[in-house]
Design a protein around this motif. Structure first.
Motif, mmCIF file in Angstrom:
data_model
loop_
_atom_site.group_PDB
_atom_site.id
_atom_site.type_symbol
_atom_site.label_atom_id
_atom_site.label_comp_id
_atom_site.label_asym_id
_atom_site.label_seq_id
_atom_site.Cartn_x
_atom_site.Cartn_y
_atom_site.Cartn_z
ATOM 1 N N GLN A 119 14.422 1.858 -4.056
ATOM 2 C CA GLN A 119 15.034 2.621 -5.138
ATOM 3 C C GLN A 119 14.265 2.453 -6.449
ATOM 4 O O GLN A 119 14.206 3.368 -7.277
ATOM 5 N N ALA A 120 13.664 1.285 -6.636
ATOM 6 C CA ALA A 120 12.831 1.083 -7.822
ATOM 7 C C ALA A 120 11.613 1.991 -7.789
ATOM 8 O O ALA A 120 11.202 2.547 -8.829
ATOM 9 N N VAL A 121 11.027 2.178 -6.610
ATOM 10 C CA VAL A 121 9.896 3.102 -6.483
ATOM 11 C C VAL A 121 10.354 4.530 -6.762
ATOM 12 O O VAL A 121 9.671 5.299 -7.450
ATOM 13 N N VAL A 122 11.527 4.897 -6.237
ATOM 14 C CA VAL A 122 12.083 6.227 -6.509
ATOM 15 C C VAL A 122 12.212 6.443 -8.014
ATOM 16 O O VAL A 122 11.829 7.501 -8.544
ATOM 17 N N ALA A 123 12.740 5.445 -8.720
ATOM 18 C CA ALA A 123 12.907 5.571 -10.171
ATOM 19 C C ALA A 123 11.564 5.738 -10.875
ATOM 20 O O ALA A 123 11.436 6.526 -11.823
ATOM 21 N N GLN A 124 10.551 5.008 -10.417
ATOM 22 C CA GLN A 124 9.219 5.146 -11.025
ATOM 23 C C GLN A 124 8.646 6.539 -10.792
ATOM 24 O O GLN A 124 8.007 7.113 -11.682
ATOM 25 N N ILE A 125 8.858 7.072 -9.599
ATOM 26 C CA ILE A 125 8.368 8.419 -9.303
ATOM 27 C C ILE A 125 9.088 9.440 -10.168
ATOM 28 O O ILE A 125 8.465 10.363 -10.726
ATOM 29 N N GLN A 126 10.392 9.284 -10.293
ATOM 30 C CA GLN A 126 11.157 10.216 -11.123
ATOM 31 C C GLN A 126 10.720 10.135 -12.580
ATOM 32 O O GLN A 126 10.713 11.157 -13.286
ATOM 33 N N ALA A 127 10.337 8.946 -13.018
ATOM 34 C CA ALA A 127 9.842 8.795 -14.390
ATOM 35 C C ALA A 127 8.533 9.550 -14.606
ATOM 36 O O ALA A 127 8.183 9.888 -15.744
ATOM 37 N N LEU A 128 7.825 9.812 -13.511
ATOM 38 C CA LEU A 128 6.589 10.606 -13.583
ATOM 39 C C LEU A 128 6.880 12.103 -13.540
ATOM 40 O O LEU A 128 5.953 12.916 -13.569
ATOM 41 N N VAL A 149 13.074 10.469 -2.879
ATOM 42 C CA VAL A 149 14.230 9.928 -2.192
ATOM 43 C C VAL A 149 13.742 8.840 -1.248
ATOM 44 O O VAL A 149 12.627 8.912 -0.729
ATOM 45 N N ALA A 150 14.568 7.806 -1.052
ATOM 46 C CA ALA A 150 14.253 6.721 -0.119
ATOM 47 C C ALA A 150 15.241 6.766 1.031
ATOM 48 O O ALA A 150 16.460 6.781 0.816
ATOM 49 N N LEU A 151 14.720 6.795 2.253
ATOM 50 C CA LEU A 151 15.548 6.858 3.453
ATOM 51 C C LEU A 151 15.279 5.626 4.320
ATOM 52 O O LEU A 151 14.121 5.233 4.492
ATOM 53 N N PRO A 152 16.321 5.033 4.894
ATOM 54 C CA PRO A 152 16.108 3.879 5.781
ATOM 55 C C PRO A 152 15.497 4.327 7.106
ATOM 56 O O PRO A 152 15.855 5.379 7.647
ATOM 57 N N LEU A 171 0.815 -1.211 0.000
ATOM 58 C CA LEU A 171 0.000 0.000 0.000
ATOM 59 C C LEU A 171 0.848 1.261 0.000
ATOM 60 O O LEU A 171 0.469 2.267 -0.604
ATOM 61 N N GLY A 172 1.991 1.230 0.678
ATOM 62 C CA GLY A 172 2.853 2.402 0.695
ATOM 63 C C GLY A 172 3.393 2.725 -0.680
ATOM 64 O O GLY A 172 3.419 3.897 -1.094
ATOM 65 N N ARG A 173 3.832 1.712 -1.393
ATOM 66 C CA ARG A 173 4.315 1.907 -2.762
ATOM 67 C C ARG A 173 3.205 2.456 -3.645
ATOM 68 O O ARG A 173 3.417 3.401 -4.423
ATOM 69 N N ASN A 174 2.033 1.873 -3.545
ATOM 70 C CA ASN A 174 0.916 2.315 -4.386
ATOM 71 C C ASN A 174 0.554 3.756 -4.077
ATOM 72 O O ASN A 174 0.318 4.559 -5.000
ATOM 73 N N ALA A 175 0.528 4.115 -2.788
ATOM 74 C CA ALA A 175 0.214 5.490 -2.411
ATOM 75 C C ALA A 175 1.275 6.454 -2.918
ATOM 76 O O ALA A 175 0.965 7.561 -3.381
ATOM 77 N N ALA A 176 2.553 6.045 -2.835
ATOM 78 C CA ALA A 176 3.633 6.909 -3.310
ATOM 79 C C ALA A 176 3.479 7.208 -4.794
ATOM 80 O O ALA A 176 3.609 8.364 -5.231
ATOM 81 N N LEU A 177 3.192 6.186 -5.581
ATOM 82 C CA LEU A 177 3.040 6.387 -7.020
ATOM 83 C C LEU A 177 1.792 7.202 -7.349
ATOM 84 O O LEU A 177 1.811 8.065 -8.246
ATOM 85 N N ALA A 178 0.714 6.949 -6.622
ATOM 86 C CA ALA A 178 -0.524 7.706 -6.864
ATOM 87 C C ALA A 178 -0.344 9.170 -6.491
ATOM 88 O O ALA A 178 -0.821 10.070 -7.197
#
Length: 253
Positions: A44-53, A58-61, A17-24
């Motif tokens: 980092q893959a989610v970061v790349a998808q967001i940047q593609a939008l 940024v992803a932080l631990p 759900l977090g990934r989906n919310a981030a992309l939405a």
């Protein structure tokens, strides 16, 4: 048209759900700070998808069970914002969590204490640490569960934590109202992701049980929840405050 730019922090944004919310949210015009615990590559893959939008990300631990690390994490967020020429977040989505399935008879003190650390103490003190970085007029959204309304055997400890989050949310709304910050709870129903071992997604019997008890006749998908998070974190819905919004397709109605 989306109201932007705005920056939203999402805990547990590498999957589900977090990934989906981030992309939405990114598709709606937000820049995203997301956290992960172990899955750096997925984050980092989610970061790349967001940047593609066309948005910044940024992803932080972050381990939400380790409240001692929240001050340092807030410092990292402050540095990230400064690097983007910003000083504040416009939204916070407390999403990170993990399942716990055990009967009352079998739940151990260690399991219970860990659930408190992840689902109750973590969001409470992380929000506290980030309050100076949340803009006046911003939005806070805490993830609860349909299990805080209906009961399924084996979910007592998890559901108790989510009930506590719903109370916390109302107090956030009360105490932060003077700053124009509104706070709400999003309570998903049973969603077919890898959460809780992926039982709703992968166990055909569980999936059928959920579908048979849901008015819309199926288990939820991550894509059902992301748009709700967008709506509740939008400046366009700021008058919705101190509310529990269940997105379950009408489960156990």
């Amino acid at each position: 048209m989306p109201l932007s730019p705005r920056i939203v922090l999402i805990t547990g944004g590498s999957r589900g759900l977090g990934r989906n919310a981030a992309l939405a949210l990114a598709a709606d015009g937000a820049d995203i700070v997301l956290t992960y615990r172990h899955q750096a590559d997925a984050a980092q893959a989610v970061v790349a998808q967001i940047q593609a939008l066309g948005r910044r990300a940024v992803a932080l631990p972050l381990d939400v069970a380790d409240s001692e690390g929240f001050a340092a994490f807030a410092g990292q967020v402050r540095q990230t914002l400064a690097g983007w020429g910003a000083t504040h977040l416009q939204g916070l989505l407390n999403n990170a969590g993990e399942g716990l399935h055990a009967s009352i008879a079998d739940t151990t003190p260690a399991q219970f204490d860990h659930a408190v650390a992840v689902h109750l103490k973590g969001p409470y003190f992380l929000t506290q640490a980030l309050l100076p970085l949340i803009a006046d007029g911003g939005r806070i959204l805490n993830v609860s569960s349909g299990l805080a309304r209906f009961s399924l055997a084996g979910m007592s400890a998890y559901a108790m934590m989510k009930g506590g989050i719903e109370v916390f949310t109302r107090y956030l709304a009360k105490e932060l109202g003077a700053r124009g910050i509104s706070a709400n709870t999003l309570a998903p129903g049973a969603i077919a992701t890898d959460f809780g071992g992926g039982h709703v997604r992968d166990d055909e019997q569980v999936n059928r049980m959920v579908a048979s008890n849901t008015a819309l006749g199926r288990a939820g998908e991550a894509d059902d929840i992301g748009p709700v998070a967008v709506a509740l974190l939008s400046p366009r819905t700021a008058w919705i405050n101190a509310q529990r919004v269940e997105a379950s397709g009408g489960m156990f109605v």
